[in-house]
Design a protein around this motif. Structure first.
Motif, PDB file in Angstrom:
ATOM      1  N   GLU A  44       0.822  -1.209   0.000  1.00 17.68           N
ATOM      2  CA  GLU A  44       0.000   0.000   0.000  1.00 17.68           C
ATOM      3  C   GLU A  44       0.859   1.264   0.000  1.00 17.68           C
ATOM      4  OE1 GLU A  44      -3.318   0.569  -0.051  1.00 17.68           O
ATOM      5  OE2 GLU A  44      -3.663  -1.562  -0.371  1.00 17.68           O
ATOM      6  N   PRO A  45       0.613   2.191  -0.931  1.00 16.17           N
ATOM      7  CA  PRO A  45       1.409   3.431  -0.967  1.00 16.17           C
ATOM      8  C   PRO A  45       1.245   4.310   0.272  1.00 16.17           C
ATOM      9  CG  PRO A  45       0.095   3.177  -2.977  1.00 16.17           C
ATOM     10  CD  PRO A  45      -0.301   2.075  -2.058  1.00 16.17           C
ATOM     11  N   ALA A  46       0.112   4.198   0.967  1.00 20.10           N
ATOM     12  CA  ALA A  46      -0.112   5.013   2.162  1.00 20.10           C
ATOM     13  C   ALA A  46       0.635   4.465   3.370  1.00 20.10           C
ATOM     14  CB  ALA A  46      -1.605   5.096   2.473  1.00 20.10           C
ATOM     15  N   ARG A  47       1.326   3.327   3.201  1.00 20.60           N
ATOM     16  CA  ARG A  47       2.069   2.694   4.294  1.00 20.60           C
ATOM     17  C   ARG A  47       3.568   2.899   4.107  1.00 20.60           C
ATOM     18  NH1 ARG A  47      -3.261   1.782   4.818  1.00 20.60           N
ATOM     19  NH2 ARG A  47      -3.803  -0.005   6.071  1.00 20.60           N
ATOM     20  N   TYR A  48       4.277   2.891   5.234  1.00 21.40           N
ATOM     21  CA  TYR A  48       5.739   2.960   5.218  1.00 21.40           C
ATOM     22  C   TYR A  48       6.234   2.074   6.357  1.00 21.40           C
ATOM     23  CZ  TYR A  48      10.474   4.733   5.821  1.00 21.40           C
ATOM     24  OH  TYR A  48      11.843   4.831   5.947  1.00 21.40           O
ATOM     25  N   TYR A  49       7.076   1.099   6.033  1.00 23.07           N
ATOM     26  CA  TYR A  49       7.613   0.184   7.040  1.00 23.07           C
ATOM     27  C   TYR A  49       9.131   0.199   7.000  1.00 23.07           C
ATOM     28  CZ  TYR A  49       3.098  -1.716   8.239  1.00 23.07           C
ATOM     29  OH  TYR A  49       1.811  -1.846   8.709  1.00 23.07           O
ATOM     30  N   LEU A  50       9.745   0.069   8.173  1.00 23.29           N
ATOM     31  CA  LEU A  50      11.189  -0.008   8.245  1.00 23.29           C
ATOM     32  C   LEU A  50      11.591  -1.093   9.219  1.00 23.29           C
ATOM     33  CD1 LEU A  50      12.666   2.812  10.403  1.00 23.29           C
ATOM     34  CD2 LEU A  50      10.267   2.761   9.927  1.00 23.29           C
ATOM     35  N   TYR A  61      11.130  -3.591  13.990  1.00 27.22           N
ATOM     36  CA  TYR A  61      10.436  -3.085  12.814  1.00 27.22           C
ATOM     37  C   TYR A  61       9.341  -2.135  13.265  1.00 27.22           C
ATOM     38  CZ  TYR A  61       7.132  -6.745  14.117  1.00 27.22           C
ATOM     39  OH  TYR A  61       6.269  -7.538  14.810  1.00 27.22           O
ATOM     40  N   ALA A  62       8.889  -1.326  12.330  1.00 25.86           N
ATOM     41  CA  ALA A  62       7.839  -0.352  12.637  1.00 25.86           C
ATOM     42  C   ALA A  62       7.102  -0.002  11.355  1.00 25.86           C
ATOM     43  CB  ALA A  62       8.447   0.908  13.255  1.00 25.86           C
ATOM     44  N   GLY A  63       5.856   0.435  11.510  1.00 24.49           N
ATOM     45  CA  GLY A  63       5.049   0.779  10.349  1.00 24.49           C
ATOM     46  C   GLY A  63       4.190   1.998  10.583  1.00 24.49           C
ATOM     47  N   LEU A  64       3.936   2.703   9.494  1.00 23.30           N
ATOM     48  CA  LEU A  64       3.167   3.942   9.483  1.00 23.30           C
ATOM     49  C   LEU A  64       2.085   3.859   8.420  1.00 23.30           C
ATOM     50  CD1 LEU A  64       2.901   7.162   9.887  1.00 23.30           C
ATOM     51  CD2 LEU A  64       4.585   7.310   8.042  1.00 23.30           C
ATOM     52  N   TRP A  65       0.903   4.362   8.747  1.00 24.64           N
ATOM     53  CA  TRP A  65      -0.140   4.643   7.759  1.00 24.64           C
ATOM     54  C   TRP A  65      -0.276   6.148   7.725  1.00 24.64           C
ATOM     55  CZ3 TRP A  65      -4.538   7.533   8.653  1.00 24.64           C
ATOM     56  CH2 TRP A  65      -5.383   7.676   7.556  1.00 24.64           C
ATOM     57  N   SER A  66      -0.355   6.714   6.514  1.00 26.28           N
ATOM     58  CA  SER A  66      -0.529   8.162   6.400  1.00 26.28           C
ATOM     59  C   SER A  66      -1.671   8.491   5.457  1.00 26.28           C
ATOM     60  CB  SER A  66       0.765   8.832   5.930  1.00 26.28           C
ATOM     61  OG  SER A  66       1.147   8.339   4.663  1.00 26.28           O
ATOM     62  N   GLY A  67      -2.538   9.351   5.917  1.00 24.78           N
ATOM     63  CA  GLY A  67      -3.637   9.912   5.142  1.00 24.78           C
ATOM     64  C   GLY A  67      -3.775  11.354   5.593  1.00 24.78           C
ATOM     65  N   PRO A  68      -2.802  12.199   5.181  1.00 26.51           N
ATOM     66  CA  PRO A  68      -2.713  13.558   5.702  1.00 26.51           C
ATOM     67  C   PRO A  68      -4.073  14.254   5.756  1.00 26.51           C
ATOM     68  CG  PRO A  68      -0.963  13.149   4.127  1.00 26.51           C
ATOM     69  CD  PRO A  68      -1.889  11.966   4.086  1.00 26.51           C
ATOM     70  N   PRO A  69      -4.309  14.973   6.857  1.00 24.49           N
ATOM     71  CA  PRO A  69      -3.341  15.383   7.886  1.00 24.49           C
ATOM     72  C   PRO A  69      -3.149  14.377   9.012  1.00 24.49           C
ATOM     73  CG  PRO A  69      -5.436  16.425   8.371  1.00 24.49           C
ATOM     74  CD  PRO A  69      -5.635  15.611   7.093  1.00 24.49           C
ATOM     75  N   GLU A  70      -3.753  13.194   8.917  1.00 28.30           N
ATOM     76  CA  GLU A  70      -3.628  12.210   9.983  1.00 28.30           C
ATOM     77  C   GLU A  70      -2.707  11.062   9.586  1.00 28.30           C
ATOM     78  OE1 GLU A  70      -7.510  10.911  11.171  1.00 28.30           O
ATOM     79  OE2 GLU A  70      -7.981  12.836  12.087  1.00 28.30           O
ATOM     80  N   GLY A  71      -2.131  10.452  10.616  1.00 25.77           N
ATOM     81  CA  GLY A  71      -1.315   9.271  10.434  1.00 25.77           C
ATOM     82  C   GLY A  71      -1.494   8.364  11.626  1.00 25.77           C
ATOM     83  N   ASP A  72      -1.020   7.126  11.483  1.00 23.13           N
ATOM     84  CA  ASP A  72      -1.175   6.152  12.549  1.00 23.13           C
ATOM     85  C   ASP A  72       0.070   5.278  12.624  1.00 23.13           C
ATOM     86  OD1 ASP A  72      -3.356   4.935  14.411  1.00 23.13           O
ATOM     87  OD2 ASP A  72      -2.443   3.205  13.435  1.00 23.13           O
ATOM     88  N   VAL A  73       0.597   5.116  13.830  1.00 20.88           N
ATOM     89  CA  VAL A  73       1.666   4.158  14.044  1.00 20.88           C
ATOM     90  C   VAL A  73       1.000   2.794  14.023  1.00 20.88           C
ATOM     91  CG1 VAL A  73       3.411   3.301  15.650  1.00 20.88           C
ATOM     92  CG2 VAL A  73       3.057   5.777  15.400  1.00 20.88           C
TER      93      VAL A  73
END
Length: 155
Positions: A44-50, A61-73
């Motif tokens: 998913e492009p709205a996700r970022y994992y490292l 490891y960790a992950g992010l969801w982003s849907g500006p202006p909000e995001g979620d760990v």
């Protein structure tokens, strides 16, 4: 990308999934994600994992969801053998920087009510409890926490 206490952070790839799943099942035996869920997240492009690596071993490891202006760990996990070495803080820092780059100003997360160690980490980064989700996890409630850009501390 980033290095802290001999641990290197980099973006997660599909090749990391088996090692991530091993750590996921070890740390979250009651609530572990499935491999299919993780692979769907990575697509998913709205996700970022490292991931965090120490030598040849994946230790976090960790992950992010982003849907500006909000995001979620979405998740943060650190192998017990490296607890207290700043790995969780480094992962969270990278997620917050990525969220900022994506235009996120309001970050949210859920944390187990019986995990004070994680709660303290999030509080150090300016997250405050804004709600409770009863029975969100198997055997525990979730505290909903929020961080607004420009408020609180950021390490």
């Amino acid at each position: 990308m980033t290095e802290v206490a001999g641990v290197r952070l980099r973006e997660m790839t599909g090749d990391d999934v088996p090692a991530v799943m091993t750590l996921e099942r070890t740390l979250f035996p009651l609530d572990a994600w499935s491999e299919d869920m993780l692979r769907a997240e990575l697509a998913e492009p709205a996700r970022y994992y490292l991931v965090a690596e120490s030598g040849d071993a994946l230790v976090g490891y960790a992950g992010l969801w982003s849907g500006p202006p909000e995001g979620d760990v979405q998740t943060i996990a650190v192998a017990e053998q490296v607890w207290g070495r700043g790995v969780g803080g480094a992962l969270l820092t990278e997620l917050l920087l990525q969220a900022e780059r994506r235009g996120v100003t309001h970050m949210f997360l859920e944390v187990r009510s019986d995990n004070p160690r994680a709660q303290r980490l999030y509080e150090r980064f300016g997250f405050v409890q804004v709600g409770v989700r009863r029975g969100y996890y198997k055997g525990a409630d979730a505290f909903v926490m929020r961080r607004v850009a420009g408020e609180g501390s950021h390490e």
